[in-house]
Design a protein around this motif. Structure first.
Motif, PDB file in Angstrom:
ATOM      1  N   ARG A  67      31.320  34.040  45.250  1.00 17.25           N
ATOM      2  CA  ARG A  67      31.274  35.405  45.492  1.00 17.25           C
ATOM      3  C   ARG A  67      32.230  36.338  45.128  1.00 17.25           C
ATOM      4  O   ARG A  67      31.736  37.395  44.642  1.00 17.25           O
ATOM      5  CB  ARG A  67      31.495  35.320  47.294  1.00 17.25           C
ATOM      6  CG  ARG A  67      30.375  34.828  48.234  1.00 17.25           C
ATOM      7  CD  ARG A  67      30.658  35.086  49.647  1.00 17.25           C
ATOM      8  NE  ARG A  67      31.850  34.217  50.089  1.00 17.25           N
ATOM      9  CZ  ARG A  67      32.176  34.243  51.161  1.00 17.25           C
ATOM     10  NH1 ARG A  67      31.732  35.315  52.202  1.00 17.25           N
ATOM     11  NH2 ARG A  67      33.161  33.468  51.559  1.00 17.25           N
ATOM     12  N   GLN A  68      33.288  35.745  44.560  1.00 18.25           N
ATOM     13  CA  GLN A  68      34.344  36.716  43.717  1.00 18.25           C
ATOM     14  C   GLN A  68      33.611  37.116  42.294  1.00 18.25           C
ATOM     15  O   GLN A  68      33.431  38.282  42.019  1.00 18.25           O
ATOM     16  CB  GLN A  68      35.777  36.088  43.406  1.00 18.25           C
ATOM     17  CG  GLN A  68      36.322  36.143  44.929  1.00 18.25           C
ATOM     18  CD  GLN A  68      37.401  35.185  44.788  1.00 18.25           C
ATOM     19  OE1 GLN A  68      37.673  34.435  43.776  1.00 18.25           O
ATOM     20  NE2 GLN A  68      38.246  35.160  45.760  1.00 18.25           N
ATOM     21  N   ILE A  69      32.937  36.162  41.559  1.00 19.41           N
ATOM     22  CA  ILE A  69      32.364  36.219  40.446  1.00 19.41           C
ATOM     23  C   ILE A  69      31.157  37.214  40.539  1.00 19.41           C
ATOM     24  O   ILE A  69      30.729  38.225  39.811  1.00 19.41           O
ATOM     25  CB  ILE A  69      31.629  35.187  39.810  1.00 19.41           C
ATOM     26  CG1 ILE A  69      33.137  34.248  39.432  1.00 19.41           C
ATOM     27  CG2 ILE A  69      30.869  35.321  38.625  1.00 19.41           C
ATOM     28  CD1 ILE A  69      32.779  32.759  38.942  1.00 19.41           C
ATOM     29  N   ALA A  70      30.474  37.153  41.749  1.00 19.73           N
ATOM     30  CA  ALA A  70      29.193  37.917  41.939  1.00 19.73           C
ATOM     31  C   ALA A  70      29.542  39.595  42.344  1.00 19.73           C
ATOM     32  O   ALA A  70      29.007  40.592  41.709  1.00 19.73           O
ATOM     33  CB  ALA A  70      28.443  37.459  43.310  1.00 19.73           C
ATOM     34  N   ASP A 122      29.463  40.753  30.124  1.00 19.97           N
ATOM     35  CA  ASP A 122      30.465  40.799  31.427  1.00 19.97           C
ATOM     36  C   ASP A 122      30.799  39.340  31.736  1.00 19.97           C
ATOM     37  O   ASP A 122      32.038  39.210  32.363  1.00 19.97           O
ATOM     38  CB  ASP A 122      29.697  41.264  32.512  1.00 19.97           C
ATOM     39  CG  ASP A 122      29.524  42.759  32.467  1.00 19.97           C
ATOM     40  OD1 ASP A 122      30.018  43.411  31.626  1.00 19.97           O
ATOM     41  OD2 ASP A 122      28.583  43.272  33.387  1.00 19.97           O
ATOM     42  N   LEU A 123      30.028  38.277  31.281  1.00 18.05           N
ATOM     43  CA  LEU A 123      30.386  37.102  31.726  1.00 18.05           C
ATOM     44  C   LEU A 123      31.556  36.687  30.978  1.00 18.05           C
ATOM     45  O   LEU A 123      32.579  36.210  31.741  1.00 18.05           O
ATOM     46  CB  LEU A 123      29.484  35.975  31.492  1.00 18.05           C
ATOM     47  CG  LEU A 123      28.124  36.109  32.147  1.00 18.05           C
ATOM     48  CD1 LEU A 123      27.256  35.199  31.741  1.00 18.05           C
ATOM     49  CD2 LEU A 123      28.494  35.866  33.583  1.00 18.05           C
ATOM     50  N   PRO A 124      31.997  36.712  29.805  1.00 21.13           N
ATOM     51  CA  PRO A 124      33.228  36.562  29.017  1.00 21.13           C
ATOM     52  C   PRO A 124      34.408  37.229  29.704  1.00 21.13           C
ATOM     53  O   PRO A 124      35.687  37.171  29.728  1.00 21.13           O
ATOM     54  CB  PRO A 124      33.218  36.518  27.663  1.00 21.13           C
ATOM     55  CG  PRO A 124      31.752  37.141  27.554  1.00 21.13           C
ATOM     56  CD  PRO A 124      31.119  36.983  28.641  1.00 21.13           C
ATOM     57  N   VAL A 125      33.960  38.790  29.941  1.00 19.05           N
ATOM     58  CA  VAL A 125      35.181  39.529  30.403  1.00 19.05           C
ATOM     59  C   VAL A 125      35.719  39.027  31.853  1.00 19.05           C
ATOM     60  O   VAL A 125      36.763  39.080  31.836  1.00 19.05           O
ATOM     61  CB  VAL A 125      34.490  41.011  30.520  1.00 19.05           C
ATOM     62  CG1 VAL A 125      35.313  41.969  31.160  1.00 19.05           C
ATOM     63  CG2 VAL A 125      34.101  41.555  29.274  1.00 19.05           C
ATOM     64  N   ILE A 126      34.626  38.621  32.606  1.00 21.55           N
ATOM     65  CA  ILE A 126      34.920  37.931  33.755  1.00 21.55           C
ATOM     66  C   ILE A 126      35.786  36.883  33.740  1.00 21.55           C
ATOM     67  O   ILE A 126      36.854  36.543  34.362  1.00 21.55           O
ATOM     68  CB  ILE A 126      33.776  37.830  34.886  1.00 21.55           C
ATOM     69  CG1 ILE A 126      33.277  39.144  35.235  1.00 21.55           C
ATOM     70  CG2 ILE A 126      34.317  36.987  36.136  1.00 21.55           C
ATOM     71  CD1 ILE A 126      31.922  39.190  35.956  1.00 21.55           C
ATOM     72  N   ALA A 127      35.509  35.960  32.625  1.00 19.25           N
ATOM     73  CA  ALA A 127      36.270  34.660  32.553  1.00 19.25           C
ATOM     74  C   ALA A 127      37.643  35.119  31.981  1.00 19.25           C
ATOM     75  O   ALA A 127      38.608  34.530  32.599  1.00 19.25           O
ATOM     76  CB  ALA A 127      35.447  33.986  31.564  1.00 19.25           C
ATOM     77  N   PRO A 171      42.305  42.929  38.317  1.00 21.71           N
ATOM     78  CA  PRO A 171      41.264  42.819  37.286  1.00 21.71           C
ATOM     79  C   PRO A 171      40.095  43.780  37.576  1.00 21.71           C
ATOM     80  O   PRO A 171      39.621  44.422  36.710  1.00 21.71           O
ATOM     81  CB  PRO A 171      40.603  41.548  37.165  1.00 21.71           C
ATOM     82  CG  PRO A 171      41.808  40.468  37.607  1.00 21.71           C
ATOM     83  CD  PRO A 171      42.449  41.540  38.822  1.00 21.71           C
ATOM     84  N   ASN A 172      39.720  43.841  38.906  1.00 12.48           N
ATOM     85  CA  ASN A 172      38.741  44.848  39.362  1.00 12.48           C
ATOM     86  C   ASN A 172      39.172  46.457  38.880  1.00 12.48           C
ATOM     87  O   ASN A 172      38.367  47.163  38.577  1.00 12.48           O
ATOM     88  CB  ASN A 172      38.290  44.579  40.595  1.00 12.48           C
ATOM     89  CG  ASN A 172      37.142  43.615  40.823  1.00 12.48           C
ATOM     90  OD1 ASN A 172      36.315  43.667  39.956  1.00 12.48           O
ATOM     91  ND2 ASN A 172      37.598  42.840  41.729  1.00 12.48           N
TER      92      ASN A 172
END
Length: 127
Positions: free
Chosen positions: A17-20, A60-65, A96-97
């Motif tokens: 849920r946090q990733i979403a 966005d996926l690697p940024v979130i990682a 991070p957000n």
């Protein structure tokens, strides 16, 4: 079973849920950037627009990682401790957000000046 404990922890700690939510925040900030800066962008159809947002999602996926790595490590390495101390989890999630939103806000304003999305050259201007 000890083998499935990390997977069970993944669902207990709300990581998905946090990733979403982080993906949603980045999507909205990209949409705001587009709406604010569409006056200098070439006219595109829906297909190109959708494709650009898919590329953004892929970025966005690697940024979130990277940005959320401390949160994920905190929740996966110390699952019981992270459930007992939710304030640390909230801080590791919100920080991070907030960083993403601030950088995207700067980029939204700076794009009006230089006519493109900011990259690494933004850091060379500051240094």
């Amino acid at each position: 079973m000890k083998v499935f404990e990390p997977i069970q922890t993944l669902f207990k700690s709300n990581i998905l849920r946090q990733i979403a939510f982080a993906l949603f925040i980045l999507f909205v900030s990209r949409l705001v950037w587009f709406l604010v800066n569409k006056f200098w962008l070439p006219a595109v159809g829906f297909t190109e627009f959708f494709e650009a947002f898919l590329y953004g999602f892929y970025f966005d996926l690697p940024v979130i990682a990277y940005l959320f790595a401390p949160l994920f490590l905190w929740q996966l390495a110390l699952p019981n401790f992270s459930l007992k101390h939710p304030i640390v989890t909230r801080i590791l999630f919100l920080l991070p957000n907030v960083i993403c939103l601030i950088l995207n806000g700067i980029d939204t304003g700076f794009s009006k000046i230089n006519g493109k999305r900011s990259g690494f050259e933004l850091f060379s201007l500051a240094g």
